[in-house]
Write an enzyme that holds these catalytic residues in place. Structure first.
Site, PDB file in Angstrom:
ATOM      1  N   ASP A 130      32.870  34.788  43.442  1.00 33.15           N
ATOM      2  CA  ASP A 130      33.088  35.740  44.530  1.00 33.15           C
ATOM      3  C   ASP A 130      32.872  35.062  45.881  1.00 33.15           C
ATOM      4  OD1 ASP A 130      33.709  37.909  42.939  1.00 33.15           O
ATOM      5  OD2 ASP A 130      31.647  38.621  42.827  1.00 33.15           O
ATOM      6  N   ARG A 180      41.608  35.383  43.772  1.00 29.38           N
ATOM      7  CA  ARG A 180      41.666  36.828  43.943  1.00 29.38           C
ATOM      8  C   ARG A 180      41.778  37.094  45.437  1.00 29.38           C
ATOM      9  NH1 ARG A 180      36.209  39.051  42.993  1.00 29.38           N
ATOM     10  NH2 ARG A 180      36.678  39.216  40.777  1.00 29.38           N
TER      11      ARG A 180
END
Length: 302
Positions: A130, A180
């Site tokens: 992330d 992402r």
């Protein structure tokens, strides 16, 4: 103003103690957090799989203070991959580098990250790193590139709110890195991020097109119907198959859109967070959309 206030509150230990110790707010948090145990997260992932959705499990936590805490987080991620394999789930894993000791030592953090990626590839799976606040962006990109050069089972996240993101996309694509794409959930200054939503959205569309045209498999993470529509139109115009990318959404957010995308034949992955350290994540979810704040207030006042 509301978003800035909520993000500021996410850093308040006093407010965190109030929210996490209040039975009502703990129940409300379950809309966005699968639970505090791995068993609960596994059950949520299984439910997603049963209705045609993939999952990404995230053991919540960030900015650990000791190497022992970082190693405990590493061990938790190793266990997640083992459980996913044992339960035969269609799921991968997401983690944060500050949970693996990035604040303590870049070299130490890289070692923990590489050990998790080795476990991922051993199970023919994948780890997504992330992206946190902009003060960590450069270090995150560099660590992911270092690990990706030795093992392909790792990718990361790009935030369209940041000015630097197009350059980061080009840099990471050169390493064959899967990404992402999201808008970004952290409070950033105008020195590093677009202050206007229209510019964040415009950059999102630009980056989405770069990613889908790259030939690598990426995740388009959004709950915004306009961004979803732009992605679908671009993929159709460029004859990009529905199997060559996936949409990603958060657990408990816009379930109507989730079901529609699956019904229309698109690949969809649900980001499923769990763990006791859920307060910062919960506050960022409230800050993202006014509807989330309304949900919180209606249920709290009730």
């Amino acid at each position: 103003m509301l978003r800035a206030t909520l993000l500021k509150l996410s850093e308040s230990q006093g407010f965190a103690n109030f929210v996490t110790s209040n039975a009502k707010t703990r129940r409300m948090a379950r809309r966005f957090v699968a639970g505090e145990t791995l068993d609960e997260a596994i059950a949520a992932a299984r439910s997603c799989n049963e209705i045609g959705m993939m999952a990404s499990l995230d053991y919540l936590g960030e900015n650990v203070a000791t190497t022992a805490d970082a190693q405990n987080a590493r061990d938790a991620y190793l266990e997640i991959f083992e459980r996913i394999s044992r339960e035969k789930l269609n799921a991968n894993v997401s983690c944060k580098l500050t949970q693996l000791g990035l604040d303590l030592s870049g070299e130490f953090c890289e070692g923990l990250l590489f050990s998790i990626v080795e476990r991922a590839v051993g199970y023919e799976n994948f780890l997504r790193v992330d992206m946190e606040g902009s003060i960590y962006t450069q270090r995150t990109v560099e660590l992911v590139k270092c690990v990706r050069a030795r093992n392909p089972a790792v990718g990361t996240v790009i935030q369209s709110c940041l000015y630097r993101s197009e350059a980061d996309v080009q840099d990471l694509l050169a390493y064959g890195c899967r990404m992402r794409l999201c808008k970004g959930a952290y409070k950033e200054s105008a020195e590093v991020a677009f202050p206007r939503k229209a510019d964040v959205d415009g950059n999102y569309v630009n980056l989405m097109q770069l990613l889908l045209a790259s030939g690598f498999y990426h995740g388009i993470a959004t709950h915004d119907p306009k961004m979803i529509g732009a992605t679908i139109r671009f993929a159709a115009a460029k004859q990009i198959s529905k199997d060559d990318f996936e949409f990603q959404m958060l657990y408990g957010v816009r379930t109507d859109l989730q079901k529609r995308l699956v019904r229309d034949g698109y690949r969809l992955r649900i980001y499923i967070p769990y763990g006791k350290d859920w307060f910062p994540y919960f506050m960022r979810r409230l800050a993202e959309r006014p509807a989330n704040v309304g949900f919180f207030l209606r249920n709290f006042l009730r």
